[in-house]
Design a protein around this motif. Structure first.
Motif, PDB file in Angstrom:
ATOM      1  N   TRP A  80       0.834  -1.207   0.000  1.00  0.00           N
ATOM      2  CA  TRP A  80       0.000   0.000   0.000  1.00  0.00           C
ATOM      3  C   TRP A  80       0.861   1.246   0.000  1.00  0.00           C
ATOM      4  O   TRP A  80       0.598   2.215  -0.698  1.00  0.00           O
ATOM      5  N   ARG A  81       1.910   1.237   0.829  1.00  0.00           N
ATOM      6  CA  ARG A  81       2.726   2.443   0.964  1.00  0.00           C
ATOM      7  C   ARG A  81       3.459   2.778  -0.331  1.00  0.00           C
ATOM      8  O   ARG A  81       3.672   3.932  -0.655  1.00  0.00           O
ATOM      9  N   LYS A  82       3.853   1.725  -1.056  1.00  0.00           N
ATOM     10  CA  LYS A  82       4.603   1.969  -2.295  1.00  0.00           C
ATOM     11  C   LYS A  82       3.684   2.285  -3.471  1.00  0.00           C
ATOM     12  O   LYS A  82       4.164   2.652  -4.539  1.00  0.00           O
ATOM     13  N   ARG A  92       9.761 -11.631  -1.544  1.00  0.00           N
ATOM     14  CA  ARG A  92       9.549 -10.259  -1.131  1.00  0.00           C
ATOM     15  C   ARG A  92       8.254  -9.704  -1.738  1.00  0.00           C
ATOM     16  O   ARG A  92       7.586  -8.871  -1.131  1.00  0.00           O
ATOM     17  N   CYS A  93       7.876 -10.185  -2.905  1.00  0.00           N
ATOM     18  CA  CYS A  93       6.656  -9.684  -3.557  1.00  0.00           C
ATOM     19  C   CYS A  93       5.404  -9.976  -2.728  1.00  0.00           C
ATOM     20  O   CYS A  93       4.374  -9.314  -2.901  1.00  0.00           O
ATOM     21  N   VAL A  94       5.502 -10.946  -1.823  1.00  0.00           N
ATOM     22  CA  VAL A  94       4.364 -11.258  -0.951  1.00  0.00           C
ATOM     23  C   VAL A  94       4.003 -10.049  -0.085  1.00  0.00           C
ATOM     24  O   VAL A  94       2.849  -9.869   0.297  1.00  0.00           O
ATOM     25  N   HIS A  95       5.004  -9.214   0.214  1.00  0.00           N
ATOM     26  CA  HIS A  95       4.754  -8.010   1.012  1.00  0.00           C
ATOM     27  C   HIS A  95       4.070  -6.914   0.198  1.00  0.00           C
ATOM     28  O   HIS A  95       3.736  -5.864   0.719  1.00  0.00           O
ATOM     29  N   TYR A  96       3.946  -7.126  -1.096  1.00  0.00           N
ATOM     30  CA  TYR A  96       3.386  -6.103  -1.984  1.00  0.00           C
ATOM     31  C   TYR A  96       2.066  -6.540  -2.609  1.00  0.00           C
ATOM     32  O   TYR A  96       1.371  -5.739  -3.199  1.00  0.00           O
ATOM     33  N   CYS A  97       1.735  -7.809  -2.515  1.00  0.00           N
ATOM     34  CA  CYS A  97       0.510  -8.333  -3.127  1.00  0.00           C
ATOM     35  C   CYS A  97      -0.614  -8.334  -2.104  1.00  0.00           C
ATOM     36  O   CYS A  97      -0.523  -9.014  -1.083  1.00  0.00           O
TER      37      CYS A  97
END
Lengths: 219, 257
Positions: A67-69, B111-116
């Motif tokens: 969300w932040r990015k 790391r993409c898990v933190h963005y999905c």
């Protein structure tokens, strides 16, 4: 026109709700069975604590890294999802239909607010479409299925908006509105919209894996 | 832009692919789908909304800002996406690119898990692609060499059994010049700490073992190192997709402990 309205709000509505509810239930049961059979190592790590921790943290805007990015996307997607669900559920005209059919009554939101929320949904859909066209990394992964899902969701709000403002022939528009709404309901279990059914479980699993195996957060 | 525009020569991938036919690839893809792939892969492939938020989580994507084919979702589309869409019936040339991407353009770092928002696990999907590559014998030469070493010696650097013990005693000897009372206790039953390393330490950076021993010595803790195969805690087979050997390595390491 009256007959058409009777049909779409009668038998067709039963069919749409039936497909939505039974279809979703069936998909969940089938997926759970598949997971039991093939993903035993994943099920072994499922934890209520870590699952809820992950889900709650992702439900807070600007809390998770993703969300932040992606701030614009965060605002659009939260506004979109909240209005997408709240507007049809609490709309005065919809609650009246529940009341007429089943004698069920509950809280409503003022029409002016619902109108604004509908515009928010339409605006968010345009924003999503704009991203798909303008951002190279989003355009590269966009498939017809994604446009299809977007169109299915946009249609009932657009027709509802036009019907409410009686912009174009009301009788036609209201039938179109009901039909597109029913298409959306029926499409949920079988299209990209199935993330409504499965997302809580995929997130819960990642929360459990990161919590239980890596001892780390996943947001 | 896409994987086919940036193929590199790797003797392992090239030789593996030279033995393939579309039929062979299809057979293996179907068998993996029928046996190992389950609900996770199904849910991930169905519910990815292609929002592109994962792009900001991937160092491959961030270091190629002008090439959208490096984002996690795009990499899945070019590998597992192709295999799912075609039922595995792809030509060997296409498969070369799939293997190169799965082995060299995703570290499985998750790391993409933190963005999905919905928690799609690209690392898991890529390890399923690697699993198919392994079963088809299409793996990059260097990592396959380390996997072979694991199969033969249970460590990734072809360190022989006697060389291992020799190395530990050598480092103990060296360290005793500096810390006279220092020991590297081997196979001590009931020790509080079991210390294991990865094979590059005895092979290339032996002083790291000396330094760890110095720290344990100064801390005065009750520790031990294993003398038998199973001492290497790394696992290149997990990365090549050789899950059978991965299981043997893990078992040996836990039994050693």
């Amino acid at each position: 026109m009256n007959a058409a309205y009777q049909f779409v709000t009668g038998p067709l509505a039963w069919a749409a709700w039936g497909i939505f509810l039974l279809g979703s239930a069936w998909r969940l049961v089938a997926m759970y069975r598949l997971a039991r059979k093939k993903d035993a190592s994943a099920i072994a790590y499922m934890s209520w604590g870590y699952s809820l921790r992950s889900i709650v943290n992702w439900l807070i805007p600007f809390n998770a890294l993703g969300w932040r990015k992606n701030p614009a996307m965060t605002i659009a997607t939260f506004a979109f999802h909240v209005c997408l669900i709240a507007t049809p559920v609490f709309l005065v005209a919809h609650v009246m239909l529940w009341d007429q059919a089943f004698g069920v009554r509950y809280a409503t939101i003022p029409d002016a607010a619902a109108d604004g929320m509908t515009m928010l949904v339409i605006a968010a859909c345009l924003f999503f479409a704009g991203r798909r066209l303008a951002m190279p990394d989003v355009r590269a992964i966009t498939t017809p299925k994604d446009w299809f899902a977007l169109a299915i969701v946009l249609a009932p709000f657009l027709t509802g908006f036009l019907a409410y403002h009686q912009a174009i022939d009301y009788d036609t528009m209201i039938v179109l509105h009901v039909v597109t709404g029913e298409i959306m309901l029926a499409a949920i279990p079988f299209t990209r919209l199935s993330h409504m059914v499965f997302a809580v479980f995929t997130r819960a699993y990642m929360g459990s894996e990161f919590g239980g195996v890596r001892h780390a957060r996943d947001w | 832009m896409g994987i086919q525009d940036r193929l590199i020569e790797d003797v392992g991938l090239r030789r593996g692919v030279s033995r393939l036919t579309p039929e062979k690839i299809e057979t293996v893809v179907r068998s993996v789908m029928a046996s190992e792939a389950g609900a996770r892969l199904k849910a991930y492939s169905e519910t990815c909304m292609r929002c592109g938020m994962c792009a900001k989580g991937c160092h491959f994507a961030l270091s190629h800002p002008d090439d959208p084919s490096y984002t996690p979702a795009a990499k899945v589309a070019q590998t597992m996406g192709v295999l799912l869409k075609t039922g595995g019936r792809v030509d060997p040339g296409t498969f070369y690119g799939i293997a190169q991407l799965a082995y060299t353009e995703c570290n499985l770092c998750k790391r993409c898990v933190h963005y999905c928002p919905i928690g799609i696990d690209t690392g898991f999907i890529m390890s399923m692609v690697r699993r198919i590559c392994h079963k088809l014998g299409v793996t990059p030469q260097y990592i396959q060499d380390t996997a072979h070493s694991h199969s033969t010696t249970f460590n990734q650097m072809w360190v022989k059994d006697d060389e291992w013990i020799d190395t530990l005693q050598w480092q103990e000897d060296e360290a005793r010049d500096e810390f006279p009372g220092l020991r590297i206790p081997l196979d001590k039953e009931g020790a509080e700490i079991y210390y294991s390393v990865i094979a590059p330490e005895p092979k290339f950076r032996t002083q790291l073992i000396y330094q760890a021993a110095a720290i344990f010595n100064a801390a005065g803790v009750d520790w031990t190192m294993p003398s038998q195969p199973g001492w290497d805690n790394s696992d290149m087979c997990m990365f090549t997709g050789d899950f059978e050997m991965m299981g043997r390595l893990k078992r040996r390491h836990f039994e050693s402990a």
